[in-house]
Motif scaffolding. Structure first.
Motif, PDB file in Angstrom:
ATOM      1  N   SER A  78      20.417 -23.949  -4.828  1.00  0.00           N
ATOM      2  CA  SER A  78      20.446 -22.721  -5.631  1.00  0.00           C
ATOM      3  C   SER A  78      19.206 -21.875  -5.375  1.00  0.00           C
ATOM      4  CB  SER A  78      20.568 -23.036  -7.128  1.00  0.00           C
ATOM      5  OG  SER A  78      19.374 -23.583  -7.628  1.00  0.00           O
ATOM      6  N   PHE A  79      19.350 -20.600  -5.735  1.00  0.00           N
ATOM      7  CA  PHE A  79      18.320 -19.587  -5.531  1.00  0.00           C
ATOM      8  C   PHE A  79      18.180 -18.806  -6.836  1.00  0.00           C
ATOM      9  CE2 PHE A  79      20.732 -20.394  -1.721  1.00  0.00           C
ATOM     10  CZ  PHE A  79      19.784 -20.557  -0.734  1.00  0.00           C
ATOM     11  N   GLU A  80      16.990 -18.853  -7.428  1.00  0.00           N
ATOM     12  CA  GLU A  80      16.739 -18.110  -8.664  1.00  0.00           C
ATOM     13  C   GLU A  80      15.698 -17.035  -8.384  1.00  0.00           C
ATOM     14  OE1 GLU A  80      15.138 -18.808 -13.218  1.00  0.00           O
ATOM     15  OE2 GLU A  80      15.666 -20.535 -11.995  1.00  0.00           O
ATOM     16  N   PRO A  81      16.110 -15.766  -8.415  1.00  0.00           N
ATOM     17  CA  PRO A  81      15.162 -14.702  -8.075  1.00  0.00           C
ATOM     18  C   PRO A  81      14.058 -14.558  -9.116  1.00  0.00           C
ATOM     19  CG  PRO A  81      17.263 -13.781  -8.795  1.00  0.00           C
ATOM     20  CD  PRO A  81      17.437 -15.266  -8.744  1.00  0.00           C
ATOM     21  N   ASN A  82      12.873 -14.245  -8.625  1.00  0.00           N
ATOM     22  CA  ASN A  82      11.727 -13.905  -9.451  1.00  0.00           C
ATOM     23  C   ASN A  82      11.322 -12.491  -9.040  1.00  0.00           C
ATOM     24  OD1 ASN A  82       9.473 -14.654 -11.292  1.00  0.00           O
ATOM     25  ND2 ASN A  82       8.258 -14.264  -9.473  1.00  0.00           N
ATOM     26  N   ALA A  83      12.148 -11.526  -9.438  1.00  0.00           N
ATOM     27  CA  ALA A  83      11.931 -10.134  -9.020  1.00  0.00           C
ATOM     28  C   ALA A  83      12.740  -9.205  -9.910  1.00  0.00           C
ATOM     29  CB  ALA A  83      12.356  -9.942  -7.564  1.00  0.00           C
ATOM     30  N   THR A  84      12.316  -7.950  -9.922  1.00  0.00           N
ATOM     31  CA  THR A  84      13.114  -6.906 -10.565  1.00  0.00           C
ATOM     32  C   THR A  84      13.246  -5.754  -9.575  1.00  0.00           C
ATOM     33  OG1 THR A  84      11.273  -5.663 -11.510  1.00  0.00           O
ATOM     34  CG2 THR A  84      12.155  -7.488 -12.837  1.00  0.00           C
ATOM     35  N   GLN A  85      14.302  -4.973  -9.752  1.00  0.00           N
ATOM     36  CA  GLN A  85      14.501  -3.840  -8.841  1.00  0.00           C
ATOM     37  C   GLN A  85      13.436  -2.769  -9.024  1.00  0.00           C
ATOM     38  OE1 GLN A  85      18.459  -2.456  -9.663  1.00  0.00           O
ATOM     39  NE2 GLN A  85      17.835  -1.227 -11.412  1.00  0.00           N
ATOM     40  N   ASN A  86      12.661  -2.830 -10.094  1.00  0.00           N
ATOM     41  CA  ASN A  86      11.560  -1.883 -10.278  1.00  0.00           C
ATOM     42  C   ASN A  86      10.400  -2.198  -9.346  1.00  0.00           C
ATOM     43  OD1 ASN A  86      13.020  -0.690 -12.326  1.00  0.00           O
ATOM     44  ND2 ASN A  86      12.025  -1.882 -13.918  1.00  0.00           N
ATOM     45  N   THR A  87      10.329  -3.436  -8.867  1.00  0.00           N
ATOM     46  CA  THR A  87       9.254  -3.862  -7.978  1.00  0.00           C
ATOM     47  C   THR A  87       9.739  -4.021  -6.547  1.00  0.00           C
ATOM     48  OG1 THR A  87       8.185  -5.004  -9.802  1.00  0.00           O
ATOM     49  CG2 THR A  87       7.504  -5.624  -7.590  1.00  0.00           C
TER      50      THR A  87
ATOM     51  N   PRO B 248       0.783  -1.231   0.000  1.00  0.00           N
ATOM     52  CA  PRO B 248       0.000   0.000   0.000  1.00  0.00           C
ATOM     53  C   PRO B 248       0.818   1.286   0.000  1.00  0.00           C
ATOM     54  CG  PRO B 248       0.063  -0.899   2.202  1.00  0.00           C
ATOM     55  CD  PRO B 248       0.771  -1.884   1.319  1.00  0.00           C
ATOM     56  N   LYS B 249       2.011   1.258   0.600  1.00  0.00           N
ATOM     57  CA  LYS B 249       2.806   2.478   0.775  1.00  0.00           C
ATOM     58  C   LYS B 249       4.279   2.169   0.565  1.00  0.00           C
ATOM     59  CE  LYS B 249      -0.180   4.119   4.494  1.00  0.00           C
ATOM     60  NZ  LYS B 249      -0.277   4.394   5.906  1.00  0.00           N
ATOM     61  N   PRO B 250       5.066   3.203   0.174  1.00  0.00           N
ATOM     62  CA  PRO B 250       6.513   2.992   0.116  1.00  0.00           C
ATOM     63  C   PRO B 250       7.042   2.543   1.478  1.00  0.00           C
ATOM     64  CG  PRO B 250       5.936   5.085  -0.900  1.00  0.00           C
ATOM     65  CD  PRO B 250       4.690   4.553  -0.234  1.00  0.00           C
ATOM     66  N   GLU B 251       8.110   1.767   1.447  1.00  0.00           N
ATOM     67  CA  GLU B 251       8.777   1.219   2.642  1.00  0.00           C
ATOM     68  C   GLU B 251       7.965   0.123   3.325  1.00  0.00           C
ATOM     69  OE1 GLU B 251      11.883   1.893   2.835  1.00  0.00           O
ATOM     70  OE2 GLU B 251      11.709   3.503   1.386  1.00  0.00           O
ATOM     71  N   THR B 252       7.110  -0.555   2.557  1.00  0.00           N
ATOM     72  CA  THR B 252       6.370  -1.699   3.080  1.00  0.00           C
ATOM     73  C   THR B 252       7.268  -2.930   3.055  1.00  0.00           C
ATOM     74  OG1 THR B 252       4.215  -0.860   2.362  1.00  0.00           O
ATOM     75  CG2 THR B 252       4.393  -3.239   2.648  1.00  0.00           C
ATOM     76  N   TYR B 253       7.206  -3.725   4.120  1.00  0.00           N
ATOM     77  CA  TYR B 253       7.874  -5.019   4.192  1.00  0.00           C
ATOM     78  C   TYR B 253       6.801  -6.074   4.388  1.00  0.00           C
ATOM     79  CZ  TYR B 253      12.469  -2.842   5.091  1.00  0.00           C
ATOM     80  OH  TYR B 253      13.623  -2.121   5.007  1.00  0.00           O
ATOM     81  N   PHE B 254       6.723  -7.028   3.468  1.00  0.00           N
ATOM     82  CA  PHE B 254       5.792  -8.141   3.598  1.00  0.00           C
ATOM     83  C   PHE B 254       6.579  -9.441   3.748  1.00  0.00           C
ATOM     84  CE2 PHE B 254       1.965  -6.247   1.067  1.00  0.00           C
ATOM     85  CZ  PHE B 254       1.483  -5.652   2.215  1.00  0.00           C
ATOM     86  N   CYS B 255       6.020 -10.369   4.520  1.00  0.00           N
ATOM     87  CA  CYS B 255       6.581 -11.704   4.678  1.00  0.00           C
ATOM     88  C   CYS B 255       5.541 -12.747   4.306  1.00  0.00           C
ATOM     89  CB  CYS B 255       7.022 -11.951   6.120  1.00  0.00           C
ATOM     90  SG  CYS B 255       8.573 -11.151   6.570  1.00  0.00           S
TER      91      CYS B 255
ATOM     92  N   VAL C 125      10.040  -9.375   1.585  1.00  0.00           N
ATOM     93  CA  VAL C 125      10.246  -8.486   0.448  1.00  0.00           C
ATOM     94  C   VAL C 125      10.045  -7.052   0.912  1.00  0.00           C
ATOM     95  CG1 VAL C 125       9.508  -7.839  -1.885  1.00  0.00           C
ATOM     96  CG2 VAL C 125       9.484 -10.253  -1.195  1.00  0.00           C
ATOM     97  N   HIS C 126      11.015  -6.203   0.572  1.00  0.00           N
ATOM     98  CA  HIS C 126      10.933  -4.769   0.881  1.00  0.00           C
ATOM     99  C   HIS C 126      10.513  -4.041  -0.387  1.00  0.00           C
ATOM    100  CE1 HIS C 126      13.313  -0.786   1.451  1.00  0.00           C
ATOM    101  NE2 HIS C 126      12.055  -0.633   1.832  1.00  0.00           N
ATOM    102  N   TYR C 127       9.401  -3.310  -0.287  1.00  0.00           N
ATOM    103  CA  TYR C 127       8.881  -2.504  -1.390  1.00  0.00           C
ATOM    104  C   TYR C 127       9.182  -1.042  -1.090  1.00  0.00           C
ATOM    105  CZ  TYR C 127       6.320  -6.781  -2.375  1.00  0.00           C
ATOM    106  OH  TYR C 127       5.987  -8.091  -2.633  1.00  0.00           O
ATOM    107  N   ALA C 128      10.256  -0.502  -1.672  1.00  0.00           N
ATOM    108  CA  ALA C 128      10.622   0.900  -1.444  1.00  0.00           C
ATOM    109  C   ALA C 128       9.712   1.826  -2.245  1.00  0.00           C
ATOM    110  CB  ALA C 128      12.088   1.133  -1.819  1.00  0.00           C
ATOM    111  N   ASP C 129       9.412   1.436  -3.473  1.00  0.00           N
ATOM    112  CA  ASP C 129       8.582   2.225  -4.377  1.00  0.00           C
ATOM    113  C   ASP C 129       7.363   1.396  -4.734  1.00  0.00           C
ATOM    114  OD1 ASP C 129       7.502   3.802  -6.415  1.00  0.00           O
ATOM    115  OD2 ASP C 129       9.032   3.225  -7.884  1.00  0.00           O
ATOM    116  N   VAL C 130       6.192   1.923  -4.500  1.00  0.00           N
ATOM    117  CA  VAL C 130       4.976   1.164  -4.796  1.00  0.00           C
ATOM    118  C   VAL C 130       4.208   1.720  -5.998  1.00  0.00           C
ATOM    119  CG1 VAL C 130       4.741   0.294  -2.438  1.00  0.00           C
ATOM    120  CG2 VAL C 130       3.603   2.433  -3.088  1.00  0.00           C
ATOM    121  N   SER C 131       4.855   2.575  -6.787  1.00  0.00           N
ATOM    122  CA  SER C 131       4.170   3.147  -7.953  1.00  0.00           C
ATOM    123  C   SER C 131       3.655   2.092  -8.940  1.00  0.00           C
ATOM    124  CB  SER C 131       5.056   4.178  -8.662  1.00  0.00           C
ATOM    125  OG  SER C 131       6.273   3.623  -9.074  1.00  0.00           O
ATOM    126  N   PRO C 132       4.318   0.925  -9.102  1.00  0.00           N
ATOM    127  CA  PRO C 132       3.740  -0.085 -10.011  1.00  0.00           C
ATOM    128  C   PRO C 132       2.380  -0.617  -9.546  1.00  0.00           C
ATOM    129  CG  PRO C 132       6.052  -0.589  -9.574  1.00  0.00           C
ATOM    130  CD  PRO C 132       5.647   0.518  -8.637  1.00  0.00           C
TER     131      PRO C 132
END
Length: 169
Positions: free
Chosen positions: A56-65, A34-41, A142-149
């Motif tokens: 092994s660890f294969e990320p399913n993420a982009t720095q835009n999200t 909902p807001k920037p700086e949200t941390y969800f677990c 997961v830390h969501y710094a920017d929630v504009s998406p």
């Protein structure tokens, strides 16, 4: 327990190591921060009767999200909810319960940021979790710094990591 997803075993041959391996997606279940700086677990319970060794660890993420992600081995998850607000600096989401990342023993076993690539551990190296350890759950933060998406309400997030593991030490 609402979040009782369990790491399932469907072993496949791993050609280079001669091991049978499985791949498991530990992903956010289509969340909307909902807001920037949200941390969800979100958490998954490991099998009670088996030891697993993460290779092994294969990320399913982009720095835009996602700003960054941490994967913890936990004795117990922070809550029994499928998703919760977590982290010391977490912005509270009124629709989610707040709680710690883990209860009891915990250990960070993987960290991701800035579009980092897949991490494959060297031959003979793995993270041991499950039956004979205190690490009975894997918890993804997961830390969501920017929630504009997510502002339009149409986009939902499934950031996380695909784990490759074996039951062979």
């Amino acid at each position: 327990m609402a979040a009782a997803r369990t790491l399932l075993v469907a072993l496949l041959p791993c050609l280079g190591l001669g091991l049978e391996t499985a791949r498991f997606p530990l992903l956010m279940p289509k969340v909307v921060p909902p807001k920037p700086e949200t941390y969800f677990c979100t958490s998954v319970r490991l099998l009670d009767d088996k030891d697993q060794y993460i290779l092994s660890f294969e990320p399913n993420a982009t720095q835009n999200t996602a700003h960054h992600m941490l994967l913890y081995g936990c004795e117990q998850p922070g809550t029994d909810d499928a998703v919760w607000s977590c982290g010391d600096m977490a912005i509270s989401d009124p629709s989610k319960k707040s709680g710690p990342i883990c209860r009891g023993t915990s250990q960070i076993i993987y960290a991701w940021a800035k579009n980092a690539p897949k991490l494959v551990l060297p031959d003979g190296v793995a993270f041991h979790v499950g039956k004979s350890t205190k690490l009975k759950y894997l918890t993804l933060q997961v830390h969501y710094a920017d929630v504009s998406p997510f502002k339009d309400g149409k986009n939902k997030d499934d950031s996380g990591v695909f784990l490759t593991y074996t039951e062979t030490p």
